[in-house]
Scaffold this motif. Structure first.
Motif, PDB file in Angstrom:
ATOM      1  N   LEU A   6     -38.560 -19.036  36.946  1.00 42.02           N
ATOM      2  CA  LEU A   6     -38.849 -19.313  35.534  1.00 42.02           C
ATOM      3  C   LEU A   6     -39.000 -18.022  34.732  1.00 42.02           C
ATOM      4  O   LEU A   6     -39.211 -18.065  33.520  1.00 42.02           O
ATOM      5  CB  LEU A   6     -40.119 -20.157  35.413  1.00 42.02           C
ATOM      6  CG  LEU A   6     -40.001 -21.602  35.918  1.00 42.02           C
ATOM      7  CD1 LEU A   6     -41.373 -22.256  35.976  1.00 42.02           C
ATOM      8  CD2 LEU A   6     -39.064 -22.408  35.023  1.00 42.02           C
ATOM      9  N   GLY A   7     -38.864 -16.894  35.402  1.00 40.84           N
ATOM     10  CA  GLY A   7     -39.086 -15.606  34.758  1.00 40.84           C
ATOM     11  C   GLY A   7     -37.884 -15.041  34.033  1.00 40.84           C
ATOM     12  O   GLY A   7     -37.676 -13.831  34.018  1.00 40.84           O
ATOM     13  N   HIS A   8     -37.098 -15.910  33.442  1.00 38.32           N
ATOM     14  CA  HIS A   8     -35.953 -15.463  32.635  1.00 38.32           C
ATOM     15  C   HIS A   8     -35.763 -16.427  31.467  1.00 38.32           C
ATOM     16  O   HIS A   8     -35.688 -17.634  31.677  1.00 38.32           O
ATOM     17  CB  HIS A   8     -34.691 -15.409  33.496  1.00 38.32           C
ATOM     18  CG  HIS A   8     -33.571 -14.670  32.841  1.00 38.32           C
ATOM     19  ND1 HIS A   8     -32.895 -15.162  31.750  1.00 38.32           N
ATOM     20  CD2 HIS A   8     -33.029 -13.454  33.095  1.00 38.32           C
ATOM     21  CE1 HIS A   8     -31.968 -14.290  31.383  1.00 38.32           C
ATOM     22  NE2 HIS A   8     -32.043 -13.247  32.178  1.00 38.32           N
ATOM     23  N   PRO A   9     -35.673 -15.872  30.243  1.00 37.48           N
ATOM     24  CA  PRO A   9     -35.586 -16.739  29.063  1.00 37.48           C
ATOM     25  C   PRO A   9     -34.419 -17.725  29.096  1.00 37.48           C
ATOM     26  O   PRO A   9     -34.546 -18.850  28.586  1.00 37.48           O
ATOM     27  CB  PRO A   9     -35.445 -15.751  27.894  1.00 37.48           C
ATOM     28  CG  PRO A   9     -35.111 -14.435  28.508  1.00 37.48           C
ATOM     29  CD  PRO A   9     -35.707 -14.451  29.877  1.00 37.48           C
ATOM     30  N   ILE A  44     -42.988 -17.303  27.591  1.00 36.26           N
ATOM     31  CA  ILE A  44     -43.174 -18.025  28.858  1.00 36.26           C
ATOM     32  C   ILE A  44     -42.475 -17.299  30.001  1.00 36.26           C
ATOM     33  O   ILE A  44     -43.032 -17.129  31.080  1.00 36.26           O
ATOM     34  CB  ILE A  44     -42.654 -19.476  28.738  1.00 36.26           C
ATOM     35  CG1 ILE A  44     -43.455 -20.254  27.678  1.00 36.26           C
ATOM     36  CG2 ILE A  44     -42.723 -20.185  30.083  1.00 36.26           C
ATOM     37  CD1 ILE A  44     -44.916 -20.475  28.002  1.00 36.26           C
ATOM     38  N   ALA A  45     -41.256 -16.833  29.742  1.00 34.42           N
ATOM     39  CA  ALA A  45     -40.491 -16.134  30.776  1.00 34.42           C
ATOM     40  C   ALA A  45     -41.208 -14.852  31.211  1.00 34.42           C
ATOM     41  O   ALA A  45     -41.258 -14.540  32.404  1.00 34.42           O
ATOM     42  CB  ALA A  45     -39.090 -15.813  30.275  1.00 34.42           C
ATOM     43  N   THR A  46     -41.773 -14.140  30.256  1.00 35.85           N
ATOM     44  CA  THR A  46     -42.474 -12.888  30.570  1.00 35.85           C
ATOM     45  C   THR A  46     -43.691 -13.135  31.456  1.00 35.85           C
ATOM     46  O   THR A  46     -43.922 -12.417  32.438  1.00 35.85           O
ATOM     47  CB  THR A  46     -42.916 -12.182  29.268  1.00 35.85           C
ATOM     48  OG1 THR A  46     -41.764 -11.877  28.498  1.00 35.85           O
ATOM     49  CG2 THR A  46     -43.676 -10.902  29.568  1.00 35.85           C
ATOM     50  N   ILE A  47     -44.456 -14.172  31.118  1.00 32.34           N
ATOM     51  CA  ILE A  47     -45.638 -14.504  31.915  1.00 32.34           C
ATOM     52  C   ILE A  47     -45.216 -14.957  33.312  1.00 32.34           C
ATOM     53  O   ILE A  47     -45.768 -14.510  34.318  1.00 32.34           O
ATOM     54  CB  ILE A  47     -46.474 -15.611  31.222  1.00 32.34           C
ATOM     55  CG1 ILE A  47     -46.903 -15.168  29.825  1.00 32.34           C
ATOM     56  CG2 ILE A  47     -47.698 -15.950  32.057  1.00 32.34           C
ATOM     57  CD1 ILE A  47     -47.536 -16.281  29.000  1.00 32.34           C
ATOM     58  N   ALA A  48     -44.210 -15.827  33.371  1.00 25.04           N
ATOM     59  CA  ALA A  48     -43.735 -16.337  34.662  1.00 25.04           C
ATOM     60  C   ALA A  48     -43.195 -15.201  35.527  1.00 25.04           C
ATOM     61  O   ALA A  48     -43.449 -15.147  36.733  1.00 25.04           O
ATOM     62  CB  ALA A  48     -42.667 -17.399  34.450  1.00 25.04           C
ATOM     63  N   LYS A  49     -42.486 -14.298  34.888  1.00 20.05           N
ATOM     64  CA  LYS A  49     -41.912 -13.162  35.614  1.00 20.05           C
ATOM     65  C   LYS A  49     -43.011 -12.309  36.263  1.00 20.05           C
ATOM     66  O   LYS A  49     -42.863 -11.845  37.398  1.00 20.05           O
ATOM     67  CB  LYS A  49     -41.097 -12.310  34.640  1.00 20.05           C
ATOM     68  CG  LYS A  49     -40.245 -11.265  35.294  1.00 20.05           C
ATOM     69  CD  LYS A  49     -39.406 -10.568  34.234  1.00 20.05           C
ATOM     70  CE  LYS A  49     -38.443  -9.575  34.827  1.00 20.05           C
ATOM     71  NZ  LYS A  49     -37.605  -8.947  33.772  1.00 20.05           N
ATOM     72  N   ALA A  50     -44.098 -12.108  35.521  1.00 17.17           N
ATOM     73  CA  ALA A  50     -45.218 -11.321  36.045  1.00 17.17           C
ATOM     74  C   ALA A  50     -45.826 -11.985  37.279  1.00 17.17           C
ATOM     75  O   ALA A  50     -46.356 -11.319  38.157  1.00 17.17           O
ATOM     76  CB  ALA A  50     -46.273 -11.122  34.967  1.00 17.17           C
TER      77      ALA A  50
END
Lengths: 108, 108
Positions: A23-26, B16-22
């Motif tokens: 899920l870490g990609h827009p 959301i993607a930035t938080i999930a990526k972390a």
DNA sequence: AAATATTATCGTAATATTGCAATATAAAAA
DNA sequence: TTTTTATATTGCAATATTACGATAATATTT
């Protein structure tokens, strides 16, 4: 170096990290939101929706599917994609537990 | 190529993607779980806990902090880290909405 | 002030991810 | 059967991530 030391962490930690990473990609968030809006669709619909080429979208779909976040059913010569609820549930429960635990704590 | 096309997606999708990526790395999940267990701690405690060198842990902490998932308060010559609840809330709410929407849908 | 303790930053090597053109695969339609 | 439609795979270039040794920065202790 450069490779993640997966074997030093628990299965649960790796599981959560794998789902979160997917899920870490827009673009993949956008795919999830599009699926949420239209319920189900084929790869071509997403290609028309997003500013990405067909192979790129196909790759993102593959990663979402590997993480268990979407399902893909073959229907003739196309593939019908939709959200796989249960994996989102895993995440929601995981975060709910974190929030519940943190609420009873006092921070520095 | 290789760079994510961040500007083609909405702020919310990127958030959301930035938080999930972390959260998309087992070491960072392990750090979150450790913080959950001990409430608060300093970088050195995590170094003792995880099979990673101090600079690596420091880097992971930086990414968690940038994503808003943890707070770091300077206390003398050490830094006290703890979980930042509100960012987890953002995620929980986001997934809750997804699950709620999907439940009313029928898949292919 | 010098030594110690704690964390951050720099530089770098190894690996992974992103994105796409070209091509392959497979089913449906003509 | 040829063409069309839809998706996946391959190969590659650009960029990002992961990990750590060496070192810097900063505050505490002696």
């Amino acid at each position: 170096m450069g490779a993640t030391k997966t074997d030093h962490f628990t299965d649960k930690q790796n599981q959560i990290a794998t789902i979160a990473k997917a899920l870490g990609h827009p673009a993949r968030i956008a795919i999830i939101e599009y699926l949420l809006k239209v319920n189900e669709c084929i790869c071509g619909d997403i290609v028309n929706e997003l500013p990405l080429a067909q192979p790129t979208v196909s790759q993102h779909l593959k990663e979402l599917k590997n993480a268990g976040l979407i399902k893909g059913n073959i229907e003739g010569n196309s593939v019908c994609y939709c959200i796989d609820e249960k994996t989102f549930d895993v995440l929601k429960e995981y975060f709910a537990r974190i929030i519940l635990t943190v609420t009873n704590q006092k921070c520095c």
